[in-house]
Every structure is written in C-alpha cells, then in structure tokens.
Design a protein around this motif. Structure first.
Motif, PDB file in Angstrom:
ATOM      1  N   GLN A 100      -9.266  -8.193   5.521  1.00 36.75           N
ATOM      2  CA  GLN A 100      -8.499  -8.288   4.311  1.00 36.75           C
ATOM      3  C   GLN A 100      -7.659  -9.753   4.050  1.00 36.75           C
ATOM      4  O   GLN A 100      -7.820 -10.034   2.974  1.00 36.75           O
ATOM      5  N   LYS A 101      -7.648 -10.138   5.356  1.00 32.81           N
ATOM      6  CA  LYS A 101      -6.960 -11.684   5.437  1.00 32.81           C
ATOM      7  C   LYS A 101      -8.069 -12.545   4.784  1.00 32.81           C
ATOM      8  O   LYS A 101      -7.855 -13.331   3.999  1.00 32.81           O
ATOM      9  N   MET A 102      -9.456 -12.515   5.122  1.00 32.90           N
ATOM     10  CA  MET A 102     -10.609 -13.081   4.539  1.00 32.90           C
ATOM     11  C   MET A 102     -10.731 -12.835   2.992  1.00 32.90           C
ATOM     12  O   MET A 102     -10.894 -13.825   2.530  1.00 32.90           O
ATOM     13  N   ILE A 103     -10.729 -11.862   2.776  1.00 38.08           N
ATOM     14  CA  ILE A 103     -10.666 -11.438   1.315  1.00 38.08           C
ATOM     15  C   ILE A 103      -9.679 -12.250   0.437  1.00 38.08           C
ATOM     16  O   ILE A 103      -9.827 -12.690  -0.395  1.00 38.08           O
ATOM     17  N   GLU A 104      -8.485 -12.197   1.127  1.00 39.07           N
ATOM     18  CA  GLU A 104      -7.401 -13.028   0.286  1.00 39.07           C
ATOM     19  C   GLU A 104      -7.519 -14.309   0.298  1.00 39.07           C
ATOM     20  O   GLU A 104      -7.486 -14.992  -0.759  1.00 39.07           O
ATOM     21  N   TYR A 105      -8.318 -14.926   1.323  1.00 37.28           N
ATOM     22  CA  TYR A 105      -8.409 -16.576   1.389  1.00 37.28           C
ATOM     23  C   TYR A 105      -9.753 -16.633   0.507  1.00 37.28           C
ATOM     24  O   TYR A 105      -9.559 -17.633  -0.566  1.00 37.28           O
ATOM     25  N   GLN A 106     -10.389 -15.741   0.266  1.00 36.82           N
ATOM     26  CA  GLN A 106     -11.396 -15.672  -1.116  1.00 36.82           C
ATOM     27  C   GLN A 106     -10.849 -15.909  -2.156  1.00 36.82           C
ATOM     28  O   GLN A 106     -11.340 -16.555  -2.903  1.00 36.82           O
TER      29      GLN A 106
END
Length: 203
Positions: free
Chosen positions: A145-151
């Motif tokens: 979820q954190k990576m999707i937010e960075y994306q």
C-alpha cells in the motif's frame, strides 16, 4: 479499534508523548512535527488520512541489508554526482499534494530538482527513486500500500525488496507492479543512468 484525535496544543505546552497501543491516532501535520521533535528516538510516519504510524527499530539482519542497499546507491551517486541520496531516517512531506509524511528506507532525487529547496526538515519533493525493504516481522500488505502511494505521488521507480520470498516488486507510474523472482540485479537505468542494483546480499 479505537480512533482518537490528538489534543490541540501549542509549542509552549507539555511534550506530546506516545501511548498508542490498540489505538489509531489521528494527528494534524503540525502535531506530527511536534511528535517528531518530542520523540526523536522513534520512527514515525503520517498517512494521507492523517493516521500516525509508529515503526519499531529494525533488527540486525534488516539493518544490515538496508545498509547494503543504501551503500550501493550512495556509491553510484558519489561516482556520478547526478543527485542526492537519503537513508531511512530521511522524512518526506507530501501533505501539500494530498499525501502524508513518509520515510522510505532508501531514496534518491535528481540534483536539479533540489536546487533552492530547503531540506533542513522534511523534504517537500517527491523522490525519483525509492526502496522499501521488508523485514522479517513486516506484513507485506502495508508495504505494498505504501508503494502504491509512492506510485500515486509520482515516484518514477519504486522497489519493494522482499528477502523472505526472494522477490522484488517494481512500481512505475500508471503501470501495474511487476514481480521479479530471485533476481541477481535490478536495472534502474531508466531513472538512474548506468545503475544496476545488485541483489546478491539480499537472499
């Protein structure tokens, strides 16, 4: 799960200390800054929904792996002088663009994008490149979820390194994540010219 709002405070009030077991604590960016000042030994993040995240210190194995990842990027950047590299203690402030305040395990920003930017406190610039390293005790879903937010925020290349499963998840803007099984290295040339991140010490 209990949801609580942090009390309104000014700089002159008593320090805000943490007791958030079994509680989702909602804080403002201003309160978050005070929490960071008053609790310098804690690793804290603020989600876009203003939920406070308290992260435990990394174990020795994860700390060593994170040092290896940071060291590779630091060394490449020292050789090329193309940008600036930040470790897991570096925080970013994305609140002005609808995000939270996050701390990637490793991040890199192309040099020209930091000209004239004050980075004494949280960095108000979306990094070009980030790494999150899954430790032995981390649940995978929150990291994804954190990576999707960075994306969503515009990070050009994000890597979720998962030693437990010998996988790397690669995140690029407006693309589905790509999962690479047991890679020897990850080519980062699209963002960091000439750089390939070795995975030899991760597995």
């Amino acid at each position: 799960m209990t949801i609580a709002n942090a009390p309104t405070m000014s700089v002159e009030t008593q320090p805000l200390l943490l007791d958030v077991s079994n509680t989702t604590l909602i804080v403002t960016p201003e309160q978050f800054e005070l929490l960071c000042i008053n609790n310098p030994d804690l690793r804290l993040e603020l989600t876009p929904n203003k939920e406070l995240v308290v992260m435990a210190p990394a174990g020795g194995e994860s700390s060593e792996k994170n040092g290896d990842l940071f060291g590779e990027i630091w060394y490449w950047n020292r050789q090329t002088n193309l940008g600036r590299t930040f470790d897991s203690s570096g925080g970013y402030d994305f609140t002005a663009i609808g995000g939270g305040q996050l701390s990637p395990d490793v991040s890199w920003i192309e040099k020209s994008r930091l000209e004239g930017v004050n980075i004494v406190r949280f960095i108000p610039v979306v990094p070009d490149f980030v790494i999150e390293l899954r430790s032995a005790t981390d649940n995978l879903k929150p990291l994804q979820q954190k990576m999707i937010e960075y994306q969503r925020l515009g990070v050009r290349l994000g890597l979720l390194v998962n030693p437990k499963n010998k996988q790397v998840e690669i995140y690029r803007p407006e693309q589905e994540p790509v999962i690479v099984e047991n890679p020897i290295s990850i080519d980062c040339n699209e963002v960091m010219p000439g750089f390939s991140l070795s995975m030899s010490r991760m597995w």
